[in-house]
Write an enzyme that holds these catalytic residues in place. Structure first.
Site, short mmCIF file in Angstrom:
data_model
loop_
_atom_site.label_atom_id
_atom_site.label_comp_id
_atom_site.label_asym_id
_atom_site.label_seq_id
_atom_site.Cartn_x
_atom_site.Cartn_y
_atom_site.Cartn_z
N CYS A 49 55.58 22.29 -23.53
CA CYS A 49 56.10 21.41 -24.57
C CYS A 49 56.64 22.26 -25.72
O CYS A 49 55.93 23.12 -26.25
CB CYS A 49 54.98 20.49 -25.06
SG CYS A 49 55.47 19.42 -26.43
N CYS A 52 54.39 21.69 -29.06
CA CYS A 52 53.00 22.16 -29.24
C CYS A 52 52.56 23.26 -28.28
O CYS A 52 51.47 23.79 -28.42
CB CYS A 52 52.03 20.98 -29.15
SG CYS A 52 51.81 20.35 -27.47
N CYS A 98 54.09 14.33 -23.84
CA CYS A 98 53.11 15.40 -23.84
C CYS A 98 51.76 14.78 -24.20
O CYS A 98 51.64 14.08 -25.21
CB CYS A 98 53.50 16.46 -24.85
SG CYS A 98 52.23 17.73 -25.08
N CYS A 101 50.40 16.29 -27.81
CA CYS A 101 50.97 15.96 -29.12
C CYS A 101 51.75 14.64 -29.14
O CYS A 101 52.20 14.22 -30.20
CB CYS A 101 51.85 17.09 -29.63
SG CYS A 101 53.41 17.29 -28.75
N CYS A 122 62.19 13.61 -14.85
CA CYS A 122 63.50 13.94 -15.40
C CYS A 122 63.30 14.29 -16.87
O CYS A 122 63.09 13.41 -17.71
CB CYS A 122 64.40 12.71 -15.23
SG CYS A 122 66.09 12.93 -15.77
#
Length: 145
Positions: A49, A52, A98, A101, A122
């Site tokens: 991510c 984070c 995510c 976060c 995707c």
């Protein structure tokens, strides 16, 4: 939607992210297809991510879905991502966030034909960072690769 390990207010996110990153990660925008820097990434490594650093996907699960966004058939761990119903845009989809976060990553579709799971995560390139595998491993000839 639960509580996240990493929490920031919009002002704090704006300080950490570029405007396009903020729009996608925090406001669920979508980057234009075939424009993402990670679409054609073929090296072995790890996708995390961008907001984070949470580890999300291994390169071995990436495949060319022809859709214009990096696609994966499964996340690194089931609890790495959060799946939410998304009925925006006049259709029913499954949003991928995510789990650490709450940032928007993209959507998952059940059309990953020919993959082990049948899924296509995707993802927006701008939602991810890529870390290539360490090249310090031996290549078998006694020298580093």
């Amino acid at each position: 939607m639960g509580e996240y390990q990493v929490t920031r207010n919009d002002a704090e996110w704006r300080e950490l992210l570029q405007p396009v990153e903020f729009a996608v990660l925090r406001q669920a925008a979508t980057e234009r297809p075939f424009t993402g820097e990670l679409l054609d990434e073929e090296r072995e490594g790890l996708y995390s991510c961008r907001a984070c650093g949470n580890e999300l996907f291994k390169s071995g699960t990436k495949f060319d879905a022809g859709c214009g966004w990096p696609s994966f058939y499964e996340s690194i761990r089931p609890d790495a991502v959060e799946l939410l119903d998304d009925d925006s845009q006049g259709m029913v989809r499954t949003e991928v966030r995510c789990a650490k976060c709450g940032s928007h990553l993209g959507h998952v579709f059940p059309d990953g034909f020919g993959t082990p799971t049948g899924d296509r995560y995707c993802m927006n390139s701008v939602s991810l960072t890529f870390s290539p595998e360490s090249s310090g491993e031996s290549n078998g000839s006694g020298t580093s690769a």
